[in-house]
Enzyme design. Sequence first.
Site, PDB file in Angstrom:
ATOM      1  N   ARG A 163       0.841  -1.218   0.000  1.00  0.00           N
ATOM      2  CA  ARG A 163       0.000   0.000   0.000  1.00  0.00           C
ATOM      3  C   ARG A 163       0.870   1.261   0.000  1.00  0.00           C
ATOM      4  O   ARG A 163       0.560   2.247   0.684  1.00  0.00           O
ATOM      5  CB  ARG A 163      -0.942   0.024   1.211  1.00  0.00           C
ATOM      6  CG  ARG A 163      -1.897  -1.118   1.291  1.00  0.00           C
ATOM      7  CD  ARG A 163      -2.908  -1.108   0.138  1.00  0.00           C
ATOM      8  NE  ARG A 163      -3.829  -2.202   0.295  1.00  0.00           N
ATOM      9  CZ  ARG A 163      -3.613  -3.428  -0.190  1.00  0.00           C
ATOM     10  NH1 ARG A 163      -2.519  -3.688  -0.898  1.00  0.00           N
ATOM     11  NH2 ARG A 163      -4.505  -4.377  -0.015  1.00  0.00           N
ATOM     12  N   SER A 236     -10.658  -0.517   3.459  1.00  0.00           N
ATOM     13  CA  SER A 236      -9.812  -0.696   4.647  1.00  0.00           C
ATOM     14  C   SER A 236      -9.341   0.669   5.138  1.00  0.00           C
ATOM     15  O   SER A 236      -8.735   1.418   4.380  1.00  0.00           O
ATOM     16  CB  SER A 236      -8.579  -1.534   4.300  1.00  0.00           C
ATOM     17  OG  SER A 236      -8.982  -2.746   3.735  1.00  0.00           O
ATOM     18  N   GLU A 332      -4.687   3.862   6.213  1.00  0.00           N
ATOM     19  CA  GLU A 332      -4.451   3.595   4.789  1.00  0.00           C
ATOM     20  C   GLU A 332      -5.096   4.707   3.956  1.00  0.00           C
ATOM     21  O   GLU A 332      -4.600   5.101   2.909  1.00  0.00           O
ATOM     22  CB  GLU A 332      -5.059   2.228   4.418  1.00  0.00           C
ATOM     23  CG  GLU A 332      -4.954   1.923   2.945  1.00  0.00           C
ATOM     24  CD  GLU A 332      -5.559   0.581   2.548  1.00  0.00           C
ATOM     25  OE1 GLU A 332      -5.311  -0.431   3.225  1.00  0.00           O
ATOM     26  OE2 GLU A 332      -6.283   0.560   1.546  1.00  0.00           O
TER      27      GLU A 332
HETATM   28  C1  FAD Z   1     -15.561  -0.659  -0.698  1.00  0.00           C
HETATM   29  C2  FAD Z   1     -14.108  -0.403  -0.964  1.00  0.00           C
HETATM   30  C3  FAD Z   1     -13.258  -1.481  -1.215  1.00  0.00           C
HETATM   31  C4  FAD Z   1     -11.899  -1.261  -1.455  1.00  0.00           C
HETATM   32  N1  FAD Z   1     -11.092  -2.334  -1.685  1.00  0.00           N
HETATM   33  C5  FAD Z   1      -9.775  -2.162  -1.900  1.00  0.00           C
HETATM   34  C6  FAD Z   1      -8.923  -3.277  -2.124  1.00  0.00           C
HETATM   35  O1  FAD Z   1      -9.354  -4.435  -2.162  1.00  0.00           O
HETATM   36  N2  FAD Z   1      -7.594  -3.042  -2.328  1.00  0.00           N
HETATM   37  C7  FAD Z   1      -7.082  -1.782  -2.329  1.00  0.00           C
HETATM   38  O2  FAD Z   1      -5.866  -1.639  -2.520  1.00  0.00           O
HETATM   39  N3  FAD Z   1      -7.873  -0.706  -2.132  1.00  0.00           N
HETATM   40  C8  FAD Z   1      -9.192  -0.855  -1.912  1.00  0.00           C
HETATM   41  N4  FAD Z   1      -9.998   0.226  -1.686  1.00  0.00           N
HETATM   42  C9  FAD Z   1      -9.416   1.575  -1.673  1.00  0.00           C
HETATM   43  C10 FAD Z   1      -9.546   2.324  -3.003  1.00  0.00           C
HETATM   44  O3  FAD Z   1     -10.542   1.777  -3.802  1.00  0.00           O
HETATM   45  C11 FAD Z   1      -8.237   2.330  -3.796  1.00  0.00           C
HETATM   46  O4  FAD Z   1      -7.212   2.934  -3.027  1.00  0.00           O
HETATM   47  C12 FAD Z   1      -8.359   3.097  -5.116  1.00  0.00           C
HETATM   48  O5  FAD Z   1      -7.175   2.985  -5.877  1.00  0.00           O
HETATM   49  C13 FAD Z   1      -8.665   4.564  -4.888  1.00  0.00           C
HETATM   50  O6  FAD Z   1      -9.032   5.114  -6.137  1.00  0.00           O
HETATM   51  P1  FAD Z   1      -9.814   6.493  -6.216  1.00  0.00           P
HETATM   52  O7  FAD Z   1      -9.798   6.943  -7.628  1.00  0.00           O
HETATM   53  O8  FAD Z   1     -11.141   6.387  -5.582  1.00  0.00           O
HETATM   54  O9  FAD Z   1      -8.810   7.368  -5.332  1.00  0.00           O
HETATM   55  P2  FAD Z   1      -8.948   8.779  -4.530  1.00  0.00           P
HETATM   56  O10 FAD Z   1      -9.509   8.481  -3.201  1.00  0.00           O
HETATM   57  O11 FAD Z   1      -9.732   9.716  -5.398  1.00  0.00           O
HETATM   58  O12 FAD Z   1      -7.462   9.170  -4.478  1.00  0.00           O
HETATM   59  C14 FAD Z   1      -6.519   8.351  -3.819  1.00  0.00           C
HETATM   60  C15 FAD Z   1      -5.132   8.990  -3.879  1.00  0.00           C
HETATM   61  O13 FAD Z   1      -4.694   9.068  -5.224  1.00  0.00           O
HETATM   62  C16 FAD Z   1      -4.366  10.412  -5.573  1.00  0.00           C
HETATM   63  N5  FAD Z   1      -4.714  10.575  -6.988  1.00  0.00           N
HETATM   64  C17 FAD Z   1      -5.922  10.424  -7.562  1.00  0.00           C
HETATM   65  N6  FAD Z   1      -5.832  10.592  -8.897  1.00  0.00           N
HETATM   66  C18 FAD Z   1      -4.531  10.875  -9.167  1.00  0.00           C
HETATM   67  C19 FAD Z   1      -3.798  11.161 -10.359  1.00  0.00           C
HETATM   68  N7  FAD Z   1      -4.386  11.163 -11.561  1.00  0.00           N
HETATM   69  N8  FAD Z   1      -2.478  11.437 -10.255  1.00  0.00           N
HETATM   70  C20 FAD Z   1      -1.854  11.418  -9.058  1.00  0.00           C
HETATM   71  N9  FAD Z   1      -2.494  11.146  -7.895  1.00  0.00           N
HETATM   72  C21 FAD Z   1      -3.810  10.879  -7.951  1.00  0.00           C
HETATM   73  C22 FAD Z   1      -5.186  11.253  -4.624  1.00  0.00           C
HETATM   74  O14 FAD Z   1      -4.650  12.563  -4.492  1.00  0.00           O
HETATM   75  C23 FAD Z   1      -5.079  10.425  -3.356  1.00  0.00           C
HETATM   76  O15 FAD Z   1      -3.839  10.636  -2.736  1.00  0.00           O
HETATM   77  C24 FAD Z   1     -11.372   0.049  -1.445  1.00  0.00           C
HETATM   78  C25 FAD Z   1     -12.237   1.136  -1.215  1.00  0.00           C
HETATM   79  C26 FAD Z   1     -13.593   0.913  -0.979  1.00  0.00           C
HETATM   80  C27 FAD Z   1     -14.490   2.082  -0.744  1.00  0.00           C
END
Ligand code: FAD
Length: 336
Positions: A163, A236, A332
Site C-alpha cells: 500500500r 480498509s 491507509e
Molecule cells: C468498498 C471499498 C473497497 C476497497 N477495496 C480495496 C482493495 O481491495 N484493495 C485496495 O488496494 N484498495 C481498496 N480500496 C481503496 C480504493 O478503492 C483504492 O485505493 C483506489 O485505488 C482509490 O481510487 P480512487 O480513484 O477512488 O482514489 P482517490 O480516493 O480519489 O485518491 C486516492 C489517492 O490518489 C491520488 N490521486 C488520484 N488521482 C490521481 C492522479 N491522476 N495522479 C496522481 N495522484 C492521484 C489522490 O490525491 C489520493 O492521494 C477500497 C475502497 C472501498 C471504498
Amino acid sequence: MHLIEKQNLKNYNTFGMEVVTKSFLQVDSAEEVPYIIENYLQRHPYYLLGGGSNTLFTKDFDGIIVHPAFSGIGLVGQRGGEAVVRVAAGEQWDNLVQYCIRREYYGLENLTGIPGLVGSAPVQNIGAYGVELKDTLLKVEGYRISTGEAFELTRDECQFGYRNSIFKQKLKNDCFITYVWFRLSCIRHFTMTYQGLSKVLEERELPLTLRNVSECVRTIRDTKLPNPAVVGNGGSFFKNPVVTAERYEALVSAFPDLVAYDAPDGKKKLSAGQLIEKAGWKGRRVGNAGTWENQALVLVNYGGATPDEVLHVADSIVDDVNRLFNIVLEMEINRI
Ligand SMILES: Cc1cc2nc3c(=O)[nH]c(=O)nc-3n(C[C@H](O)[C@H](O)[C@H](O)COP(=O)(O)OP(=O)(O)OC[C@H]3O[C@@H](n4cnc5c(N)ncnc54)[C@H](O)[C@@H]3O)c2cc1C
C-alpha cells in the site's frame, strides 16, 4: 476543462462526507494537464481526486479539487504471449479489469471490483487476494506539479511496497498521473494463493477461468465489504501492521489465535481487522459512524455522519488497539 465554484463533494467521495470545496476542476483531456498545472495548481492549494474511495475529507477544502475525467484503454501491442495496454487516468479501474477478462489477458482478475480510477491505483499500489498492481504495471506517465515537467516512471522507479509507492513518499502530491501502462499475460496463469478464493470456486464447482475467478472475487467482496452506494465507507481504513519476528512471537504467546502472514525481511504482517475486532470494535457504532459488522477494518458512515464522528471512531480504535497490543495502527486512507 470545467471549473465550478463551491462544489459539494458528497457525491465525489465514497464515505459520503458532506464538505464543500472552493473550486472543482474537471480535467477532460490529458493535453490540458500542462496548462492546468501552470495556471491553477502552481498557484492554489489543490487535491487530486479520482473516485474518492481512498479519501476521507475532514473539513471544507479551501482550494481546487482536480478531477481527471479523461478515460480510454489503448492496446499498445500484443506479442510473445504478452499484451501491453495504456490506460487513461480517468478510466474506472473495474472497466480495465473487465476489458482484460474479455480479451483473455491474465493478471488483473483478482483485483476485480476495487472502486476508483486507474490514475489513483499506483498511488497506494492497490492489492487484493494475493495480487498487487505492481505485478503487472509497466510504467506510469504524468507531470510533476512543482515543475510542470512530463515524467515516465518504470515499475522499479515507482518504489512500490505494501500500500505504498513513491507517490505517497518522495513525490507525494507532486504528480499528476495521466496514463498507466500494464504488461499482461496472454498465457493462462492464475494466482490462487488466497484460500478463500479457491474454496468459493470449488464450492460452486466452477472451472478455473478468468471470468469465474473474477466473479468469485466479486462474490467474496460483496459478502465482506459494504457497498459504498448503500453505506458510505472507504474500504480498509488502516494498514495491516508489520512487526518483527520477535515481536510476533511475544504477541502470539499472549494471543495464540493471532493471524499473521509472512512479510519481507522475515517480518510478519498482522491482520488489522483482527486486532480491531479483539479490541471490541467489530460492528460497534458511535453516533452515525462505526465499523462494519462483517469486517472491523472498514469504518462506515451509517448515514449523515460528520467527519468528526468518523475521526472520533478512528482515534478511539487506535487508542484501544494500542492499549491492548502496543501497536499503533496507521491509516491507509488519505485524510484531507
Ligand atoms: C468498498 C471499498 C473497497 C476497497 N477495496 C480495496 C482493495 O481491495 N484493495 C485496495 O488496494 N484498495 C481498496 N480500496 C481503496 C480504493 O478503492 C483504492 O485505493 C483506489 O485505488 C482509490 O481510487 P480512487 O480513484 O477512488 O482514489 P482517490 O480516493 O480519489 O485518491 C486516492 C489517492 O490518489 C491520488 N490521486 C488520484 N488521482 C490521481 C492522479 N491522476 N495522479 C496522481 N495522484 C492521484 C489522490 O490525491 C489520493 O492521494 C477500497 C475502497 C472501498 C471504498
